[in-house]
Scaffold this active site. Structure first.
Site, PDB file in Angstrom:
ATOM      1  NE  ARG A 224      -4.282  -1.373   0.147  1.00 37.12           N
ATOM      2  CZ  ARG A 224      -4.491  -2.349  -0.747  1.00 37.12           C
ATOM      3  NH1 ARG A 224      -3.600  -2.585  -1.694  1.00 37.12           N
ATOM      4  NH2 ARG A 224      -5.589  -3.063  -0.707  1.00 37.12           N
ATOM      5  CG  HIS A 272      -3.507   0.035  -6.539  1.00 39.78           C
ATOM      6  ND1 HIS A 272      -3.799   0.591  -5.315  1.00 39.78           N
ATOM      7  CD2 HIS A 272      -3.630  -1.307  -6.374  1.00 39.78           C
ATOM      8  CE1 HIS A 272      -4.089  -0.375  -4.451  1.00 39.78           C
ATOM      9  NE2 HIS A 272      -3.997  -1.539  -5.069  1.00 39.78           N
TER      10      HIS A 272
HETATM   11  P1  NAP Z   1      -2.017 -11.926   4.013  1.00 44.75           P
HETATM   12  O1  NAP Z   1      -2.125 -13.307   3.487  1.00 44.75           O
HETATM   13  O2  NAP Z   1      -2.926 -11.494   5.111  1.00 44.75           O
HETATM   14  O3  NAP Z   1      -0.498 -11.737   4.481  1.00 44.75           O
HETATM   15  C1  NAP Z   1      -0.072 -10.636   5.227  1.00 44.75           C
HETATM   16  C2  NAP Z   1       1.336 -10.912   5.738  1.00 44.75           C
HETATM   17  O4  NAP Z   1       1.817  -9.730   6.396  1.00 44.75           O
HETATM   18  C3  NAP Z   1       1.396 -12.040   6.773  1.00 44.75           C
HETATM   19  O5  NAP Z   1       2.535 -12.828   6.554  1.00 44.75           O
HETATM   20  C4  NAP Z   1       1.516 -11.298   8.100  1.00 44.75           C
HETATM   21  O6  NAP Z   1       2.195 -12.000   9.111  1.00 44.75           O
HETATM   22  C5  NAP Z   1       2.338 -10.099   7.667  1.00 44.75           C
HETATM   23  N1  NAP Z   1       2.195  -8.993   8.616  1.00 44.75           N
HETATM   24  C6  NAP Z   1       1.080  -8.287   8.928  1.00 44.75           C
HETATM   25  N2  NAP Z   1       1.350  -7.377   9.887  1.00 44.75           N
HETATM   26  C7  NAP Z   1       2.662  -7.515  10.176  1.00 44.75           C
HETATM   27  C8  NAP Z   1       3.533  -6.877  11.090  1.00 44.75           C
HETATM   28  N3  NAP Z   1       3.117  -5.892  11.918  1.00 44.75           N
HETATM   29  N4  NAP Z   1       4.811  -7.279  11.147  1.00 44.75           N
HETATM   30  C9  NAP Z   1       5.258  -8.269  10.332  1.00 44.75           C
HETATM   31  N5  NAP Z   1       4.481  -8.929   9.436  1.00 44.75           N
HETATM   32  C10 NAP Z   1       3.202  -8.543   9.367  1.00 44.75           C
HETATM   33  O7  NAP Z   1      -2.193 -10.865   2.855  1.00 44.75           O
HETATM   34  P2  NAP Z   1      -1.973 -11.060   1.279  1.00 44.75           P
HETATM   35  O8  NAP Z   1      -3.159 -11.691   0.670  1.00 44.75           O
HETATM   36  O9  NAP Z   1      -0.647 -11.683   1.066  1.00 44.75           O
HETATM   37  O10 NAP Z   1      -1.953  -9.531   0.802  1.00 44.75           O
HETATM   38  C11 NAP Z   1      -0.996  -8.633   1.308  1.00 44.75           C
HETATM   39  C12 NAP Z   1      -1.291  -7.203   0.877  1.00 44.75           C
HETATM   40  O11 NAP Z   1      -0.967  -7.027  -0.501  1.00 44.75           O
HETATM   41  C13 NAP Z   1      -2.742  -6.753   0.957  1.00 44.75           C
HETATM   42  O12 NAP Z   1      -3.131  -6.427   2.272  1.00 44.75           O
HETATM   43  C14 NAP Z   1      -2.743  -5.545   0.045  1.00 44.75           C
HETATM   44  O13 NAP Z   1      -2.421  -4.388   0.797  1.00 44.75           O
HETATM   45  C15 NAP Z   1      -1.614  -5.833  -0.939  1.00 44.75           C
HETATM   46  N6  NAP Z   1      -2.125  -6.060  -2.323  1.00 44.75           N
HETATM   47  C16 NAP Z   1      -1.779  -5.174  -3.284  1.00 44.75           C
HETATM   48  C17 NAP Z   1      -2.202  -5.384  -4.583  1.00 44.75           C
HETATM   49  C18 NAP Z   1      -1.783  -4.460  -5.688  1.00 44.75           C
HETATM   50  O14 NAP Z   1      -2.290  -4.571  -6.787  1.00 44.75           O
HETATM   51  N7  NAP Z   1      -0.857  -3.581  -5.455  1.00 44.75           N
HETATM   52  C19 NAP Z   1      -2.991  -6.488  -4.898  1.00 44.75           C
HETATM   53  C20 NAP Z   1      -3.329  -7.367  -3.886  1.00 44.75           C
HETATM   54  C21 NAP Z   1      -2.883  -7.139  -2.584  1.00 44.75           C
HETATM   55  P3  NAP Z   1       1.493 -13.242   9.894  1.00 44.75           P
HETATM   56  O15 NAP Z   1       1.140 -14.255   8.827  1.00 44.75           O
HETATM   57  O16 NAP Z   1       2.545 -13.736  10.795  1.00 44.75           O
HETATM   58  O17 NAP Z   1       0.273 -12.706  10.561  1.00 44.75           O
HETATM   59  C1  GLV Z   2      -5.588  -4.653  -4.286  1.00 46.84           C
HETATM   60  O1  GLV Z   2      -4.960  -3.704  -3.987  1.00 46.84           O
HETATM   61  C2  GLV Z   2      -6.002  -5.650  -3.348  1.00 46.84           C
HETATM   62  O2  GLV Z   2      -5.941  -5.422  -2.138  1.00 46.84           O
HETATM   63  O3  GLV Z   2      -6.431  -6.732  -3.813  1.00 46.84           O
END
Ligand code: NAP
Ligand code: GLV
Length: 309
Positions: A224, A272
């Protein structure tokens, strides 16, 4: 009578969403076009206005159209007691894997420099660095971070991940918690941010943390915009502490016209689009979860709104 799902997405995608639910036992209606709000059981949304979900008095589940649920945080967005499910679907994961691998390989193979040499019509060689001599560090080793780690591994990079809790992902060195952040950063040549935006992770990509990377390290931020302090990034790129940055997300989106990031020679910008939910795959995830809910089974990928992701 079948249940009803209301969808708030980009209007251009409404037809695709409707199609994606057509073989499922549910009525589909779209935002601002709901005949009887009391009949809405589920909401599939991106960036609903504060207070707007309250109009559906019989809502059972809120589905986020994106993986991140930061758009659902803030007072009066999620009515009390309604569960929120994050988006986890194959095309969203695949898109992120492509985006990060592309930029990681681009930095690894000095492509930004070669693109500059071409513009300057310079025939110059930079000695290649073997993948085994580079460490790619992934902030956030969740659904997306671990898929990216697995995809990068076969190139031979050393892969490290940082998360809140310890992880076991094959071939990935796990660092976790605030106490291990410095050690993780200290050996990361290409830093990838795939964290959710929470109180704890806001502005984590600041001068203090980024200065712990080896000199000339590169950054890929597809988490983000509020993970990065944009003025710090510019300073570190200008003084050579950072070698380059690929940014998909920004503090303000769209990135304002006159923002200095647009024209910075060491920054690559995308609007994005690192990965996006595809209605056909996203609807499958929603349908599976509604089926689980109807059968009284636990929901998959339930967000923890207290924790913030
Ligand atoms: P997820 O499965 O919930 O994974 C989040 C990871 O972040 C987990 O490993 C978590 O650790 C870690 N984390 C959270 N808070 C933390 C902290 N304070 N310190 C250290 N590690 C921390 O999420 P995801 O599906 O992979 O998605 C991640 C993010 O990608 C989304 O929230 C979104 O912001 C971004 N995203 C961006 C796009 C884009 O197009 N740019 C698209 C999709 C997603 P634990 O597992 O140990 O809890
Ligand atoms: C995109 O930013 C998502 O969170 O899937």
């Amino acid at each position: 009578m079948p249940e009803t799902i209301v969808i708030k997405s980009d209007v251009e995608r409404n037809a695709e969403w409707r199609d994606a639910f057509k073989d499922y036992d549910i009525n589909v209606c779209f935002w601002n076009r709901v005949a009887d709000k009391r009949l809405v059981d589920y909401a599939l949304v991106w960036k609903p206005e504060p207070g707007s979900l309250r109009q559906f008095s019989n809502l059972k589940i809120i589905f986020s159209i994106g993986a991140g649920i930061d758009h659902l945080k803030g007072s009066d967005i999620v009515p009390p007691g309604i569960p929120v499910v994050r988006m986890v679907e194959t095309s969203l994961t695949a898109g992120m894997v492509e985006y990060v691998c592309y930029h990681a390989l681009r930095f690894h193979r000095f492509m930004p420099q070669y693109e500059r040499y071409q513009r300057e019509q310079q025939w110059r060689t930079i000695m290649p660095v073997p993948a085994s001599a580079r460490t790619i560090g992934i902030l956030g080793l969740g659904v997306l971070g671990s898929a990216v780690a697995q995809a990068l591994k076969p190139f031979g990079f050393r892969i490290a991940g940082w998360s809140r809790t310890a992880k076991r992902v094959g071939g990935v060195e796990s660092y976790y918690g605030d106490s291990q952040l410095n050690a993780f950063l200290g050996q990361t040549d290409i830093l990838v941010c795939l964290l959710p935006l929470t109180e704890q992770t806001r502005y984590i990509l600041n001068a203090e943390n980024l200065s712990k990377l080896p000199r000339g390290a590169c950054l890929i931020n597809a988490g983000r915009g509020r993970h990065q302090v944009q003025s710090d990034l510019i300073g570190l790129l200008d003084n050579g502490r950072l070698g380059g940055a690929a940014l998909d997300v920004f503090e303000d989106e769209p990135l304002p016209q006159h923002d200095p990031l647009w024209s910075h020679p060491k920054i690559s910008i995308t609007p994005h689009v690192a990965s996006m939910t595809t209605p056909s795959c996203g609807a499958q995830h929603v349908r599976d979860n509604i089926t689980r809910f109807r059968l009284g089974k636990p929901l998959a990928h339930l967000a923890n709104m207290e924790r913030g992701y």
